[in-house]
Design a protein around this motif. Structure first.
Motif, PDB file in Angstrom:
ATOM      1  N   HIS A  10       0.855  -1.188   0.000  1.00 33.02           N
ATOM      2  CA  HIS A  10       0.000   0.000   0.000  1.00 33.02           C
ATOM      3  C   HIS A  10       0.892   1.240   0.000  1.00 33.02           C
ATOM      4  O   HIS A  10       1.186   1.818   1.041  1.00 33.02           O
ATOM      5  CB  HIS A  10      -0.916   0.029   1.231  1.00 33.02           C
ATOM      6  N   PHE A  11       1.335   1.639  -1.169  1.00 35.23           N
ATOM      7  CA  PHE A  11       2.208   2.806  -1.265  1.00 35.23           C
ATOM      8  C   PHE A  11       1.341   4.052  -1.447  1.00 35.23           C
ATOM      9  O   PHE A  11       1.214   4.598  -2.541  1.00 35.23           O
ATOM     10  CB  PHE A  11       3.193   2.639  -2.446  1.00 35.23           C
ATOM     11  N   ASP A  12       0.732   4.471  -0.318  1.00 29.58           N
ATOM     12  CA  ASP A  12      -0.146   5.643  -0.387  1.00 29.58           C
ATOM     13  C   ASP A  12       0.119   6.533   0.814  1.00 29.58           C
ATOM     14  O   ASP A  12       0.876   6.183   1.725  1.00 29.58           O
ATOM     15  CB  ASP A  12      -1.614   5.212  -0.426  1.00 29.58           C
ATOM     16  N   ALA A  13      -0.559   7.698   0.828  1.00 33.72           N
ATOM     17  CA  ALA A  13      -0.296   8.709   1.861  1.00 33.72           C
ATOM     18  C   ALA A  13      -0.663   8.206   3.245  1.00 33.72           C
ATOM     19  O   ALA A  13       0.048   8.492   4.237  1.00 33.72           O
ATOM     20  CB  ALA A  13      -1.066   9.988   1.542  1.00 33.72           C
ATOM     21  N   ASN A  14      -1.756   7.484   3.366  1.00 34.84           N
ATOM     22  CA  ASN A  14      -2.173   7.004   4.690  1.00 34.84           C
ATOM     23  C   ASN A  14      -1.139   6.044   5.301  1.00 34.84           C
ATOM     24  O   ASN A  14      -0.813   6.125   6.482  1.00 34.84           O
ATOM     25  CB  ASN A  14      -3.529   6.311   4.600  1.00 34.84           C
ATOM     26  N   THR A  15      -0.676   5.125   4.472  1.00 33.43           N
ATOM     27  CA  THR A  15       0.309   4.145   4.972  1.00 33.43           C
ATOM     28  C   THR A  15       1.621   4.840   5.348  1.00 33.43           C
ATOM     29  O   THR A  15       2.242   4.533   6.360  1.00 33.43           O
ATOM     30  CB  THR A  15       0.579   3.054   3.909  1.00 33.43           C
ATOM     31  N   ILE A  16       2.026   5.791   4.474  1.00 34.68           N
ATOM     32  CA  ILE A  16       3.257   6.530   4.760  1.00 34.68           C
ATOM     33  C   ILE A  16       3.131   7.297   6.072  1.00 34.68           C
ATOM     34  O   ILE A  16       4.032   7.287   6.918  1.00 34.68           O
ATOM     35  CB  ILE A  16       3.591   7.482   3.592  1.00 34.68           C
ATOM     36  N   ALA A  17       1.995   7.942   6.259  1.00 31.61           N
ATOM     37  CA  ALA A  17       1.768   8.710   7.490  1.00 31.61           C
ATOM     38  C   ALA A  17       1.756   7.790   8.710  1.00 31.61           C
ATOM     39  O   ALA A  17       2.263   8.146   9.784  1.00 31.61           O
ATOM     40  CB  ALA A  17       0.450   9.480   7.381  1.00 31.61           C
ATOM     41  N   HIS A  18       1.177   6.615   8.535  1.00 33.67           N
ATOM     42  CA  HIS A  18       1.129   5.659   9.654  1.00 33.67           C
ATOM     43  C   HIS A  18       2.545   5.218  10.066  1.00 33.67           C
ATOM     44  O   HIS A  18       2.859   5.145  11.258  1.00 33.67           O
ATOM     45  CB  HIS A  18       0.276   4.459   9.232  1.00 33.67           C
ATOM     46  N   ILE A  19       3.406   4.968   9.076  1.00 31.83           N
ATOM     47  CA  ILE A  19       4.783   4.517   9.365  1.00 31.83           C
ATOM     48  C   ILE A  19       5.572   5.625  10.050  1.00 31.83           C
ATOM     49  O   ILE A  19       6.271   5.384  11.039  1.00 31.83           O
ATOM     50  CB  ILE A  19       5.471   4.052   8.066  1.00 31.83           C
ATOM     51  N   THR A  20       5.481   6.846   9.538  1.00 35.28           N
ATOM     52  CA  THR A  20       6.221   7.951  10.161  1.00 35.28           C
ATOM     53  C   THR A  20       5.726   8.228  11.565  1.00 35.28           C
ATOM     54  O   THR A  20       6.502   8.601  12.440  1.00 35.28           O
ATOM     55  CB  THR A  20       6.109   9.224   9.297  1.00 35.28           C
TER      56      THR A  20
END
Length: 454
Positions: free
Chosen positions: A57-67
């Motif tokens: 899931h290379f999307d903004a939500n996943t990225i935000a969750h990881i950071t």
């Protein structure tokens, strides 16, 4: 630094301390490198874990969750697109730009270490590529502050320092007792040798094991015993020489005074002059024997061996001594097979046999028989001289080869002799690397056996 224990202890300490320092340094370096490698591997694994999620899931939500997750951890993450544009980060990205620029497009699937110099840099960093449909879609950078690594190293240093101090302390204690244990017998040996050098040979060293120190102690003890024996023998020897020289000189002086100061008849003068001549000859024989012994003791007594035909050799001795035996109403017999040879010095072998035959004549009565027999053995030749004289008491046999030893304790001079004949015989036999044995029985005679290598 003059004490041996201090020298040995210092040497042991330097050697062991050097070995311990090297081992501690090697172990410390290995543990530090291993621990840093574990930190880098863990950081790389964390980045690869995030990559696995983003590849799904290379999307903004996943990225935000990881950071968001990394912002609460002791690590940081920066996620970029394929062109290096920062999509999101767990902390201010300014501090990480330096490491983002170090990346090129050739990053392996398992990722790589961007910065691993934990000693000089404030951060260690790894990067993992994010792939979509077989192409790189972005990158995940993981960062960790090196302060935690330095804190770990500091704790490790404290442990090593404590272990080092304990190790050095134990080493010093062990070396102290070990050096004492090693040097204590050496100090005793030094004291013993010091006593020996001062002429005190009555020293005693404790018995030790069969190691080198034990062997050294035994050697020193043996030396002390031998020197003590030699000292006593020397005193007895000097006393005997004094007696042996004084007696003939007293006779010579006394009878010379009588001849000079008294108006004696010719026959009495002749009687006293004969006594003087006899004592002079006795004195001459004594001095000759002493010179022979002195040469033997100094190893200047040369033995020149050659092949000797014993049959011819003994017949020559028989021709020389038969008149003397006949004059004393005794008989000399030679029993020797032909073709028996030994390697010996002819003049010294003759001296040995003449001395033994002279004793046979002195201690045998009229009608006595002295026989020289030769027996060929496997590896040797035995020459036996047997007489029918008065014999030697059993208690005296072990001492007859000692210098100035006489079986007749009263030292009667009726039989003559210097008391050195058998001592010279023993020395000459030893010089030939041969053996001499004696058997005797009171009233039946004495038998000397000479065993030479064939």
């Amino acid at each position: 630094m003059n004490k041996l224990s201090i020298k040995i202890g210092t040497l042991f300490f330097l050697i062991i301390f050097s070995l311990e320092t090297f081992m501690f340094f090697f172990l410390h370096s290995a543990m530090v490198d291993s621990r840093v490698e574990e930190e880098l591997s863990a950081l790389q694994a964390r980045g690869n874990s995030h990559r696995a999620i983003l590849e799904k899931h290379f999307d903004a939500n996943t990225i935000a969750h990881i950071t968001l997750m990394e912002s609460e951890a002791n690590t940081d993450v920066v996620i970029t697109n394929r062109n290096g544009k920062v999509l999101d980060s767990s902390d201010k990205v300014d501090q990480f730009y330096k490491y983002l620029k170090m990346t090129n497009s050739k990053i392996p699937r398992e990722g790589k270490i961007v910065e691993g110099n934990w000693r000089e840099e404030p951060i260690i960093a790894t990067v993992s590529p994010v792939e979509q449909n077989g192409e790189v879609a972005g990158y995940i950078y993981m960062f960790q502050d090196t302060q935690s690594v330095h804190a770990l190293i500091d704790r490790l240093n404290e442990h090593f320092l404590l272990a080092g101090l304990i190790s050095v302390s134990l080493t010093v204690i062990i070396i102290f007792f070990l050096s004492k244990a090693l040097t204590k017998p050496l100090i005793k040996m030094k004291d013993a040798t010091s006593q020996i050098s001062k002429g005190n040979f009555d020293v005693t060293l404790a018995k030790r094991g069969n190691d080198e120190l034990g062997e050294l102690a035994k050697s020193i003890q043996l030396l002390a015993n031998d020197l003590n024996y030699l000292k006593k023998e020397r005193n007895e020897f000097l006393s005997s020489i004094s007696h042996e020289l004084r007696t003939p000189l007293t006779y010579i002086k006394g009878y010379t005074d009588i001849v000079l100061k008294r108006n004696l008849p010719i026959n009495e003068q002749q009687k006293y002059l004969n006594i003087i001549l006899e004592e002079t000859n006795r004195l001459s024989d004594l001095i000759k024997d002493l010179f022979d012994l002195a040469k033997i003791d100094k190893n200047t007594f040369i033995i020149e061996k050659e092949q000797i035909d014993l049959n011819e050799f003994l017949l020559t001795i028989e021709r020389k001594l038969s008149p003397a035996f006949l004059e004393n109403k005794m008989r000399l017999e030679i029993i020797c097979p032909s073709n028996v040879f030994i390697k010996a010095d002819p003049s010294r072998l003759e001296q040995i046999i003449l001395n033994l035959l002279d004793n046979s004549m002195k201690y045998s009565s009229k009608g006595g028989v002295t026989a020289i027999s030769v027996t060929k053995l496997k590896q040797s030749v035995q020459i036996t001289i047997k007489d029918t004289g008065k014999g030697i008491p059993e208690d005296d046999i072990p001492f007859i080869f000692n210098r100035f030893y006489r079986v007749d304790k009263s030292r009667t001079r009726s039989l003559g002799g210097t008391g050195l004949g058998l001592a010279i015989v023993k020395e000459l036999v030893d010089k030939h690397e041969a053996e001499i044995t004696v058997k005797s029985e009171l009233g039946k005679g004495t038998e000397f056996s000479l065993i030479f290598k064939g």
